[in-house]
Design a protein around this motif. Structure first.
Motif, PDB file in Angstrom:
ATOM      1  N   THR A   1       0.782  -1.245   0.000  1.00  0.00           N
ATOM      2  CA  THR A   1       0.000   0.000   0.000  1.00  0.00           C
ATOM      3  C   THR A   1       0.811   1.291   0.000  1.00  0.00           C
ATOM      4  O   THR A   1       0.216   2.349  -0.145  1.00  0.00           O
ATOM      5  CB  THR A   1      -1.106   0.062   1.093  1.00  0.00           C
TER       6      THR A   1
ATOM      7  N   THR B   1       1.879  -7.179  -6.820  1.00  0.00           N
ATOM      8  CA  THR B   1       0.930  -6.138  -6.472  1.00  0.00           C
ATOM      9  C   THR B   1      -0.333  -6.762  -5.895  1.00  0.00           C
ATOM     10  O   THR B   1      -0.822  -7.771  -6.413  1.00  0.00           O
ATOM     11  CB  THR B   1       0.554  -5.345  -7.740  1.00  0.00           C
TER      12      THR B   1
ATOM     13  N   ASP C   1      -2.803  -1.887  -3.885  1.00  0.00           N
ATOM     14  CA  ASP C   1      -1.574  -1.201  -4.278  1.00  0.00           C
ATOM     15  C   ASP C   1      -1.801  -0.282  -5.473  1.00  0.00           C
ATOM     16  O   ASP C   1      -2.715  -0.474  -6.267  1.00  0.00           O
ATOM     17  CB  ASP C   1      -0.484  -2.221  -4.591  1.00  0.00           C
ATOM     18  N   ASP C   2      -0.924   0.715  -5.584  1.00  0.00           N
ATOM     19  CA  ASP C   2      -1.089   1.711  -6.646  1.00  0.00           C
ATOM     20  C   ASP C   2      -0.283   1.352  -7.890  1.00  0.00           C
ATOM     21  O   ASP C   2       0.410   0.334  -7.946  1.00  0.00           O
ATOM     22  CB  ASP C   2      -0.728   3.098  -6.127  1.00  0.00           C
TER      23      ASP C   2
END
Length: 170
Positions: free
Chosen positions: A43, A61, A65-66
């Motif tokens: 995160t 990921t 998550d971005d």
């Protein structure tokens, strides 16, 4: 078994929402490993650096998550470490238990072990002849009594994987 490689298995750190630093018990428990594998939901990108201060890091990921984490790690990977084929995936999906989602992610590959996260529940079991391992959550235990991570040891006669638990995340 003579251990050649020790790998820390972590997932679902959810930082900084669940803490800004790695818990002392986790930091001390994984000190000296050869590699750290993270099964997603870091995160925050700085979490990679926290783990990298201990050992080399790889991961995937998670659904929280971005794009920066996604571009660095991707959603799924197959690694061969010291002769052991490891599938790594977060395990999020629809309408099935997390371990089944993780297993389906590698249904066409020959793997020895699948490491996954998402549920925050420590789990070890076999599905369709493959060992699956969820280290649980190092920072967000949800309904579990303790926080957890895993240690994978690879040696001359195969590998072992086990959970490690702690109660205090300070």
């Amino acid at each position: 078994m003579s251990v050649r490689t020790r790998i820390a298995l972590v997932s679902d750190t959810h930082m900084p929402h669940r803490g800004k630093d790695l818990p002392k018990a986790l930091f001390e428990g994984i000190a000296g490993v050869d590699l750290i594998l993270h099964a997603g939901d870091w995160t925050a990108p700085y979490v990679v650096d926290l783990f990298a201060s201990i050992a080399p890091v790889d991961g995937v990921t998670g659904n929280n998550d971005d794009a920066e984490i996604y571009s660095r790690f991707g959603r799924r990977k197959l690694l061969t470490v010291d002769g052991t084929r490891i599938g790594l995936v977060h395990g999020d999906g629809f309408a099935r238990p997390t371990e089944e989602t993780a297993r389906r992610s590698f249904s066409k590959e020959d793997v020895d072990l699948i490491v996954f996260g998402h549920s925050h529940t420590p789990w070890k079991g076999e599905l369709n002849g493959v060992l699956l391992f969820n280290p649980g959550s190092a920072m967000d235990k949800r309904r579990e009594p303790r926080y957890s991570y895993g240690i994978l040891e690879i040696g001359s006669s195969g590998f072992t994987v086990k959970h490690s638990y702690y109660s205090d995340k300070t």
